[in-house]
Write an enzyme that holds these catalytic residues in place. Structure first.
Site, PDB file in Angstrom:
ATOM      1  N   CYS A  21      -2.005   6.297   4.979  1.00 11.53           N
ATOM      2  CA  CYS A  21      -3.431   6.594   5.114  1.00 11.53           C
ATOM      3  C   CYS A  21      -3.762   6.996   6.557  1.00 11.53           C
ATOM      4  CB  CYS A  21      -4.242   5.370   4.708  1.00 11.53           C
ATOM      5  SG  CYS A  21      -4.011   3.948   5.787  1.00 11.53           S
ATOM      6  N   CYS A  50      -2.104  -1.728   8.823  1.00 12.61           N
ATOM      7  CA  CYS A  50      -1.646  -0.488   9.471  1.00 12.61           C
ATOM      8  C   CYS A  50      -1.257  -0.752  10.926  1.00 12.61           C
ATOM      9  CB  CYS A  50      -2.738   0.574   9.405  1.00 12.61           C
ATOM     10  SG  CYS A  50      -3.195   1.037   7.718  1.00 12.61           S
ATOM     11  N   ASP A  52       2.543   2.533   2.601  1.00 10.40           N
ATOM     12  CA  ASP A  52       2.671   3.181   3.912  1.00 10.40           C
ATOM     13  C   ASP A  52       4.089   2.998   4.453  1.00 10.40           C
ATOM     14  OD1 ASP A  52      -0.006   3.784   3.774  1.00 10.40           O
ATOM     15  OD2 ASP A  52      -0.646   2.295   5.230  1.00 10.40           O
ATOM     16  N   CYS A  72       0.814  -1.222   0.000  1.00 10.46           N
ATOM     17  CA  CYS A  72       0.000   0.000   0.000  1.00 10.46           C
ATOM     18  C   CYS A  72       0.845   1.269   0.000  1.00 10.46           C
ATOM     19  CB  CYS A  72      -0.938   0.010   1.197  1.00 10.46           C
ATOM     20  SG  CYS A  72      -0.079   0.140   2.770  1.00 10.46           S
TER      21      CYS A  72
END
Length: 171
Positions: free
Chosen positions: A89, A132, A64, A62
């Protein structure tokens, strides 16, 4: 008859009236929104400080990237402060913010027991955002590992374990 069928096949029909596309909003839990809008402990410490451990982790899927730093009291082994910088995010930022709040004031061994599932549950993250909270757990572990590596390096360089104050006094 053939002409009528051919017209129906080859003539483009007039466009049908557009139906309004109904998009349902995605709602984040209020804790995610709070930590995203008001992140705690944003910033960084000097990575060369021997009392600072730095964990830098990323999720290629993603994009991150999370940097989490801890500042440790060498005498007590308590984490006295923590900072983070995250490119990602809202869930990644919120996970970083929560992680820095949870590690402050705890012993090194205690913070290693913080699991991504606890962070995810606290923030009510949906399954698609669990990575996350995994980043936050990995960043904590990496920061502790970095601090311990610095401490071990300083110990072997001096031949014995001394605090920074004693190093300066003997130098």
């Amino acid at each position: 008859m053939l002409r009528v069928a051919a017209k129906r096949l080859f003539v483009t029909p007039s466009p049908a009236p557009q139906q309004a596309l109904r998009v349902l909003p995605r709602f984040y839990h209020e804790r995610v929104v709070d930590h995203y809008n008001n992140p705690r402990n944003v910033g960084s410490f000097d990575k060369n400080d021997p009392t600072v451990g730095t964990g830098l982790v990323g999720a290629p899927a993603c994009g991150d990237v999370m940097k989490l730093q801890i500042k440790v009291d060498e005498k007590t082994g308590n984490i006295v402060d923590a900072r983070f910088k995250t490119f990602g995010c809202g869930s990644a930022i919120a996970s970083s913010s929560v992680a820095t709040e949870w590690v402050k004031g705890k012993q090194m061994e205690e913070v290693l027991s913080i699991k991504n599932t606890e962070i995810a549950k606290h923030l009510s993250l949906p399954p698609v955002k669990l990575h996350c909270s995994m980043l936050a757990e990995d960043a904590i572990k990496a920061a502790v590992k970095d601090y311990e590596a610095k401490r071990a390096k300083a110990t072997t360089a001096n031949g014995e374990e001394t605090t920074t104050g004693e190093k300066a006094a003997t130098a």
